[in-house]
Design a protein around this motif. Structure first.
Motif, PDB file in Angstrom:
ATOM      1  N   ASP A   1      16.248 -51.541   2.234  1.00 11.02           N
ATOM      2  CA  ASP A   1      17.581 -51.278   2.078  1.00 11.02           C
ATOM      3  C   ASP A   1      17.985 -51.057   0.401  1.00 11.02           C
ATOM      4  OD1 ASP A   1      19.835 -50.633   2.947  1.00 11.02           O
ATOM      5  OD2 ASP A   1      20.307 -52.375   3.995  1.00 11.02           O
ATOM      6  N   GLU A   2      19.015 -50.601   0.577  1.00 12.68           N
ATOM      7  CA  GLU A   2      19.640 -50.774  -1.098  1.00 12.68           C
ATOM      8  C   GLU A   2      20.288 -52.027  -1.359  1.00 12.68           C
ATOM      9  OE1 GLU A   2      19.889 -48.215  -2.951  1.00 12.68           O
ATOM     10  OE2 GLU A   2      18.698 -46.975  -1.520  1.00 12.68           O
ATOM     11  N   PRO A   3      20.360 -52.693  -2.638  1.00 12.97           N
ATOM     12  CA  PRO A   3      20.749 -53.986  -2.964  1.00 12.97           C
ATOM     13  C   PRO A   3      22.263 -53.910  -2.473  1.00 12.97           C
ATOM     14  CG  PRO A   3      19.638 -52.962  -4.771  1.00 12.97           C
ATOM     15  CD  PRO A   3      19.606 -51.715  -3.797  1.00 12.97           C
ATOM     16  N   GLY A   4      22.793 -54.827  -1.683  1.00 11.82           N
ATOM     17  CA  GLY A   4      23.957 -55.162  -1.239  1.00 11.82           C
ATOM     18  C   GLY A   4      24.058 -54.443   0.296  1.00 11.82           C
ATOM     19  N   GLY A   5      22.954 -54.073   0.906  1.00  6.83           N
ATOM     20  CA  GLY A   5      23.018 -53.500   2.195  1.00  6.83           C
ATOM     21  C   GLY A   5      22.889 -54.690   3.253  1.00  6.83           C
ATOM     22  N   ARG A   6      22.220 -54.492   4.172  1.00  9.17           N
ATOM     23  CA  ARG A   6      22.302 -55.344   5.426  1.00  9.17           C
ATOM     24  C   ARG A   6      21.724 -56.774   5.075  1.00  9.17           C
ATOM     25  NH1 ARG A   6      18.044 -52.159   6.321  1.00  9.17           N
ATOM     26  NH2 ARG A   6      16.089 -53.265   7.451  1.00  9.17           N
ATOM     27  N   MET A   7      21.753 -57.701   5.831  1.00 12.81           N
ATOM     28  CA  MET A   7      21.408 -59.130   5.946  1.00 12.81           C
ATOM     29  C   MET A   7      19.812 -58.768   6.028  1.00 12.81           C
ATOM     30  SD  MET A   7      22.112 -62.777   7.372  1.00 12.81           S
ATOM     31  CE  MET A   7      21.475 -64.163   6.804  1.00 12.81           C
ATOM     32  N   LEU A   8      19.022 -59.275   5.237  1.00 11.14           N
ATOM     33  CA  LEU A   8      17.512 -59.507   5.301  1.00 11.14           C
ATOM     34  C   LEU A   8      17.201 -60.783   4.753  1.00 11.14           C
ATOM     35  CD1 LEU A   8      16.530 -56.071   3.748  1.00 11.14           C
ATOM     36  CD2 LEU A   8      16.316 -56.596   6.198  1.00 11.14           C
ATOM     37  N   TYR A   9      17.100 -61.760   5.784  1.00 10.97           N
ATOM     38  CA  TYR A   9      16.841 -63.081   5.642  1.00 10.97           C
ATOM     39  C   TYR A   9      15.448 -63.355   5.114  1.00 10.97           C
ATOM     40  CZ  TYR A   9      17.373 -68.198   6.118  1.00 10.97           C
ATOM     41  OH  TYR A   9      17.275 -69.574   6.088  1.00 10.97           O
ATOM     42  N   SER A  10      15.622 -64.021   3.888  1.00 11.12           N
ATOM     43  CA  SER A  10      14.274 -64.256   2.970  1.00 11.12           C
ATOM     44  C   SER A  10      14.063 -65.015   2.158  1.00 11.12           C
ATOM     45  CB  SER A  10      13.868 -62.832   2.263  1.00 11.12           C
ATOM     46  OG  SER A  10      12.681 -62.736   1.542  1.00 11.12           O
ATOM     47  N   THR A  11      13.496 -66.389   2.348  1.00 12.61           N
ATOM     48  CA  THR A  11      13.309 -67.329   1.383  1.00 12.61           C
ATOM     49  C   THR A  11      12.835 -66.930   0.030  1.00 12.61           C
ATOM     50  OG1 THR A  11      12.738 -68.690   3.037  1.00 12.61           O
ATOM     51  CG2 THR A  11      12.035 -69.624   0.986  1.00 12.61           C
ATOM     52  N   GLY A  12      12.080 -65.759  -0.078  1.00  9.06           N
ATOM     53  CA  GLY A  12      11.866 -64.993  -1.396  1.00  9.06           C
ATOM     54  C   GLY A  12      13.091 -64.975  -2.301  1.00  9.06           C
ATOM     55  N   ASN A  13      14.307 -64.376  -1.669  1.00  8.77           N
ATOM     56  CA  ASN A  13      15.587 -64.298  -2.349  1.00  8.77           C
ATOM     57  C   ASN A  13      15.716 -65.619  -3.237  1.00  8.77           C
ATOM     58  OD1 ASN A  13      15.928 -61.678  -1.550  1.00  8.77           O
ATOM     59  ND2 ASN A  13      16.967 -62.116   0.175  1.00  8.77           N
ATOM     60  N   THR A  14      15.738 -66.895  -2.397  1.00  9.65           N
ATOM     61  CA  THR A  14      16.474 -67.885  -2.940  1.00  9.65           C
ATOM     62  C   THR A  14      15.611 -68.622  -3.999  1.00  9.65           C
ATOM     63  OG1 THR A  14      15.705 -68.882  -0.597  1.00  9.65           O
ATOM     64  CG2 THR A  14      18.151 -68.642  -1.198  1.00  9.65           C
ATOM     65  N   HIS A  15      14.112 -68.103  -3.777  1.00 14.52           N
ATOM     66  CA  HIS A  15      13.121 -68.673  -4.878  1.00 14.52           C
ATOM     67  C   HIS A  15      13.383 -67.942  -5.890  1.00 14.52           C
ATOM     68  CE1 HIS A  15       9.575 -70.577  -6.129  1.00 14.52           C
ATOM     69  NE2 HIS A  15       9.080 -69.915  -6.525  1.00 14.52           N
ATOM     70  N   LEU A  16      13.773 -66.727  -5.870  1.00 12.26           N
ATOM     71  CA  LEU A  16      14.037 -66.005  -7.282  1.00 12.26           C
ATOM     72  C   LEU A  16      15.305 -66.772  -7.845  1.00 12.26           C
ATOM     73  CD1 LEU A  16      13.904 -62.214  -6.154  1.00 12.26           C
ATOM     74  CD2 LEU A  16      12.217 -63.510  -7.441  1.00 12.26           C
ATOM     75  N   LEU A  17      16.265 -67.164  -7.141  1.00 13.69           N
ATOM     76  CA  LEU A  17      17.595 -68.026  -7.576  1.00 13.69           C
ATOM     77  C   LEU A  17      16.709 -69.327  -8.358  1.00 13.69           C
ATOM     78  CD1 LEU A  17      20.097 -67.641  -4.914  1.00 13.69           C
ATOM     79  CD2 LEU A  17      20.133 -66.511  -7.188  1.00 13.69           C
ATOM     80  N   SER A  18      15.903 -69.992  -7.845  1.00 16.09           N
ATOM     81  CA  SER A  18      15.279 -71.113  -8.307  1.00 16.09           C
ATOM     82  C   SER A  18      14.619 -70.707  -9.560  1.00 16.09           C
ATOM     83  CB  SER A  18      14.455 -71.777  -7.494  1.00 16.09           C
ATOM     84  OG  SER A  18      13.776 -72.970  -7.996  1.00 16.09           O
ATOM     85  N   ALA A  19      13.846 -69.821  -9.623  1.00 20.39           N
ATOM     86  CA  ALA A  19      13.074 -69.181 -11.078  1.00 20.39           C
ATOM     87  C   ALA A  19      14.192 -68.978 -12.046  1.00 20.39           C
ATOM     88  CB  ALA A  19      12.279 -68.071 -10.881  1.00 20.39           C
TER      89      ALA A  19
END
Length: 378
Positions: free
Chosen positions: A178-196
């Motif tokens: 999907d495009e950035p800012g699109g629908r919700m795609l629940y993913s722990t990878g997203n929050t791990h990128l924030l930790s990084a």
């Protein structure tokens, strides 16, 4: 009067405390999100209904513990099975809510530039050469609200992700679905990128930041948890906090980012975090920055949710904070456990502390979620 900061109660057995209507020292009000939550006048909790609710909770085989705090004082708590209330337990994806707080503090301190800062501005060296060009458009806000557009690394994709040699690079290499800012795609990878991002921008580990920015001011213990092959602490899963520590964290949000007279988090960040930005494809509930939201009996409820039923509910309009911990190895959506936890809140805890009903439209109980349009193509 028993206070959260000095609470000493038995670890096992039903504890339901009859308290005065207004607890001294608990007059601070939470930051009101755009929906303008107006706190109701505090009332003395219905202890009989709370006792009945605790008895109902006892019948749930996967529920380990429950704490109910009203107007700054614990009014009911029990360990049904599992560790004591001051022992760390795996809060699973409720860690994502804790990580959101760290991001908010990092922005306030200038470690991160804001929710519009791109991931590439910090993690460019980890983006694979063959990654989709749209990866460069992903922002901190997209990651916090699960709208990066990247293929999920949760669910059936979780095992392959954590088996990879570089979790950050693997997450950034996923195809854009999907495009950035699109629908919700629940993913722990997203929050791990924030930790990084936190780790690289601050040159400190996420554990160090959590202890410094949350552990010390909240007077809670934060133990080390899982790290990726590069030593970055897993963002959004496997963090261990005691039920009492999780309650303390929730109370800080309820009180607008201040606890014991000390500011921990800005009111602006709480307002931003509690602003609906998308909706869960699983429940239809709203989602902001690391917080789910729904309405219960006319009261806005903000909650953190971890696998198995690790729950933190904050209901500012009722001065209510509730923690529930469950078996972290058992699924909660398929067997009805999650619905049962929400029902404890909606049909037992909230009615026990809300003011007498006034004339007007009928309110909803455990079956009434927020009025949110679920994104298409889920």
């Amino acid at each position: 009067m028993i206070r959260l900061s000095s609470l000493q109660v038995p670890k096992i057995g039903i504890v339901v405390l009859a308290l005065s209507a207004v607890a001294p020292g608990a007059t601070a009000q939470p930051a009101a999100p755009p929906s303008a939550e107006t706190p109701a006048p505090p009332r003395k909790p219905d202890t009989a209904l709370l006792e009945q609710t605790v008895e109902r909770a006892k019948e749930l085989p996967n529920l380990h513990s429950m704490i109910v705090s009203h107007d700054g004082s614990v009014v009911a708590e029990q360990v049904f099975r599992g560790p004591a209330l001051d022992r760390p337990v795996n809060i699973k994806s409720a860690s994502k809510t804790v990580l959101s707080a760290l991001v908010g503090i990092a922005i306030d301190k200038g470690v991160l530039k804001g929710v519009d800062q791109t991931v590439a501005s910090v993690l460019e060296s980890s983006i694979p050469e063959d990654a989709d060009d749209r990866v460069d458009e992903i922002t901190v806000g997209h990651l916090l609200s699960m709208r990066s557009g990247l293929e999920r690394t949760s669910g059936r994709n979780y095992g392959a992700w954590v088996s990879s040699g570089n979790w950050v690079r693997y997450a950034l290499s996923r195809p854009m679905v999907d495009e950035p800012g699109g629908r919700m795609l629940y993913s722990t990878g997203n929050t791990h990128l924030l930790s990084a991002m936190l780790t690289r921008a601050s040159k400190r580990s996420t554990l160090d930041l959590a202890r410094d920015w949350l552990g010390d001011p909240l007077d809670i213990n934060i133990a080390p948890w899982t790290r990726d092959p590069q030593g970055i602490y897993l963002g959004g899963n496997e963090m261990a906090l005691s039920p009492r520590a999780l309650l303390r964290f929730g109370e800080m949000y309820r009180l607008g980012g201040v606890i014991d007279g000390n500011r921990v988090l800005s009111e602006d960040w709480i307002r931003e975090s509690w602003t609906p930005r998308t909706a869960s494809p699983f429940t239809g509930d709203s989602y902001g920055y690391g917080w789910f939201m729904r309405e219960v009996r006319g009261h806005p409820v903000h909650y953190a949710w971890g696998y198995g039923g690790q729950m933190l509910f904050v209901v500012p309009s009722l001065a209510l904070t509730v923690v529930m911990t469950s078996d972290p190895t058992e699924p909660s959506r398929q067997d009805g456990h999650m619905q049962a936890l929400h029902a404890l809140l909606a049909d037992g805890i909230v009615p026990a502390v809300e003011p007498p009903p006034q004339e007007g439209p009928a309110t909803t109980g455990s079956t009434g979620g927020a009025s949110v349009e679920v994104p298409a193509a889920q």
